[in-house]
Every structure is written in C-alpha cells, then in structure tokens.
Motif scaffolding. Structure first.
Motif, short mmCIF file in Angstrom:
data_model
loop_
_atom_site.label_atom_id
_atom_site.label_comp_id
_atom_site.label_asym_id
_atom_site.label_seq_id
_atom_site.Cartn_x
_atom_site.Cartn_y
_atom_site.Cartn_z
N LYS A 27 0.81 -1.22 0.00
CA LYS A 27 0.00 0.00 0.00
C LYS A 27 0.85 1.27 0.00
O LYS A 27 0.48 2.27 -0.60
CB LYS A 27 -0.93 0.01 1.21
N LEU A 28 1.98 1.22 0.73
CA LEU A 28 2.75 2.45 0.95
C LEU A 28 4.13 2.47 0.31
O LEU A 28 4.80 3.49 0.31
CB LEU A 28 2.92 2.70 2.46
N SER A 138 -3.70 -4.14 15.38
CA SER A 138 -3.54 -5.49 15.90
C SER A 138 -4.59 -6.41 15.32
O SER A 138 -5.75 -6.01 15.15
CB SER A 138 -3.67 -5.44 17.42
N VAL A 139 -4.20 -7.63 15.00
CA VAL A 139 -5.14 -8.57 14.41
C VAL A 139 -4.81 -9.99 14.88
O VAL A 139 -3.65 -10.29 15.19
CB VAL A 139 -5.09 -8.47 12.86
N LYS A 140 -5.84 -10.81 14.93
CA LYS A 140 -5.61 -12.20 15.33
C LYS A 140 -4.90 -12.93 14.19
O LYS A 140 -5.29 -12.84 13.03
CB LYS A 140 -6.94 -12.88 15.64
N VAL A 158 -7.81 -10.94 2.63
CA VAL A 158 -8.54 -9.84 1.97
C VAL A 158 -9.18 -8.94 3.04
O VAL A 158 -9.10 -7.70 2.97
CB VAL A 158 -9.62 -10.40 1.01
N GLU A 159 -9.78 -9.58 4.05
CA GLU A 159 -10.40 -8.80 5.14
C GLU A 159 -9.36 -7.96 5.88
O GLU A 159 -9.59 -6.79 6.19
CB GLU A 159 -11.01 -9.76 6.19
N GLU A 163 -8.95 -3.92 6.57
CA GLU A 163 -8.77 -3.32 7.91
C GLU A 163 -7.53 -2.43 7.93
O GLU A 163 -7.53 -1.38 8.57
CB GLU A 163 -8.57 -4.43 8.96
N ILE A 164 -6.50 -2.87 7.25
CA ILE A 164 -5.26 -2.08 7.22
C ILE A 164 -5.50 -0.74 6.51
O ILE A 164 -5.02 0.30 6.96
CB ILE A 164 -4.11 -2.89 6.56
#
Ligand SMILES: Cc1cc2nc3c(=O)[nH]c(=O)nc-3n(C[C@H](O)[C@H](O)[C@H](O)COP(=O)(O)O)c2cc1C
Length: 176
Positions: A27-28, A138-140, A158-159, A163-164
């Motif tokens: 993305k960056l 933070s993500v599981k 994808v989810e 979120e990011i």
C-alpha cells in the motif's frame, strides 16, 4: 511530511506478521526488513515458548543476524511483532536498542493468538524514545497451540487488507 522514506520492520515465526508487513508495503511502498536472531530459534513450539520465557525473564537481548544499513535515511518506521507471552519477543527489544529513533515516526503493528497485544505496544513506545508513536494495528493471527500456523491467507487476508486500509487512513498515512 511529504513522501516520507519508509521502513517496515517485522519479526515473524509462522508468517502472520510477515503478511501484514507485506500488505503495508504493497500500500505504501518502502523497504521491508525481517528481524532474525543470529542463533537459530527452536522449531518446536514448546521449546520456543520456554526459551522466550527465559529470555524475557532474564532481560536477554538475543543478537540479530544483520544490521540495517543507513537507518538514518528513514522517516517513518513500522515495527511489527507477534505477541509472545503477552509481551514482545526479545529480538524486537534488541532491534530497538540498536538504533536511534529520535525525530522519527514509529507505527506499531501486531498479530496474536487471540489474547491481544499484551504489553507489546507499550514496550515499543518505551523502546523508541524521542519518536512520535502513532496508534497501532492489531489482528488475530495464528494459534500454534491448536495447529493453526498461518491464518492470514485467502479470504481472511482480503479482510485484513481492508482493515489495514481503514487503519492507515485513520492515522493519516494512507496517501503519504
Ligand atoms: C513463543 C510464543 C508465545 C506466544 N504467546 C502468545 C500470547 O501470550 N498471547 C497470544 O495471544 N498469542 C501468543 N502467541 C501466538 C502468536 O502471537 C500468534 O500465533 C501470531 O500470529 C504469530 O505471528 P507470526 O506468524 O508472525 O509468527 C505466541 C506464540 C509463540 C510462538
């Protein structure tokens, strides 16, 4: 800050934190750097849990495999870590101890087995004195205890990617 030079540093045993790091890079842009210890880590989960606990309790800073050349050139540094024993893997502490962060922007991210960030974000804040630290993501991720290693793949990836986007936008970093 217009067009900041970006570094995305991460530590990852089973690939979840690595996937998040790679998504941020997609993305960056910026440079990716994987933190690895000089000494090979145990591949056995129980042995790693034990070794990590010993290192955390003894404040051991394991030596790292390689150094980042020209660290000074970076303005924005993402630091990604899994939760280990509700804290940072000690290798991240070695990393933070090895460089000067004053004047930089630091952005933490984390994956965990379902118990959250623990003290990881606070430890990062403390470890990068003089930097501006933005809100982390933070993500599981995986749960090695029940045999799930890489969880952030396929539909879940994808989810997480979405979120990011939301997170980066919220902290004002999406179009930088
Ligand atoms: C040594 C060790 C300790 C862990 N301790 C925790 C913990 O305290 N809380 C938690 O939610 N998950 C814990 N986990 C699970 C990891 O945080 C989770 O699987 C994470 O997504 C792994 O990231 P990685 O695939 O990038 O290595 C632990 C995993 C390992 C290997």
């Amino acid at each position: 800050m217009g067009n900041p030079k970006t570094l995305i540093v991460y530590y990852s045993r089973t690939g979840n934190t690595k996937v998040v790091a790679e998504l941020i890079q997609e993305k960056l842009g910026g440079d990716l750097f994987q933190i690895e210890t000089q000494e090979k880590r145990p591949s056995n989960y129980r042995k790693e849990v034990e070794q990590n606990e010993e290192e955390q309790e003894g404040n051991v800073l394991p030596e790292l495999k390689s150094k980042i050349s020209n660290f000074n050139q970076y303005d924005r540094i993402f630091i990604g870590a899994p939760t280990w024993n509700m804290a940072l893997p000690q290798a991240i502490l070695t990393f933070m101890d090895s460089y000067e962060f004053a004047g930089k922007t630091v952005i933490p991210f984390n994956t965990n087995g379902g118990y959250g960030t623990g003290s990881t974000f606070n430890q990062i804040k403390f470890g990068v004195q003089g930097a501006e630290v933005l809100d982390g993501y933070s993500v599981k991720g995986g749960e090695e205890t029940n045999g799930t290693l890489l969880a952030i793949e396929g539909e879940r990836k994808v989810e997480v990617s979405r979120e990011i986007d939301t997170w980066l936008e919220k902290i004002g970093q999406l179009n930088n």
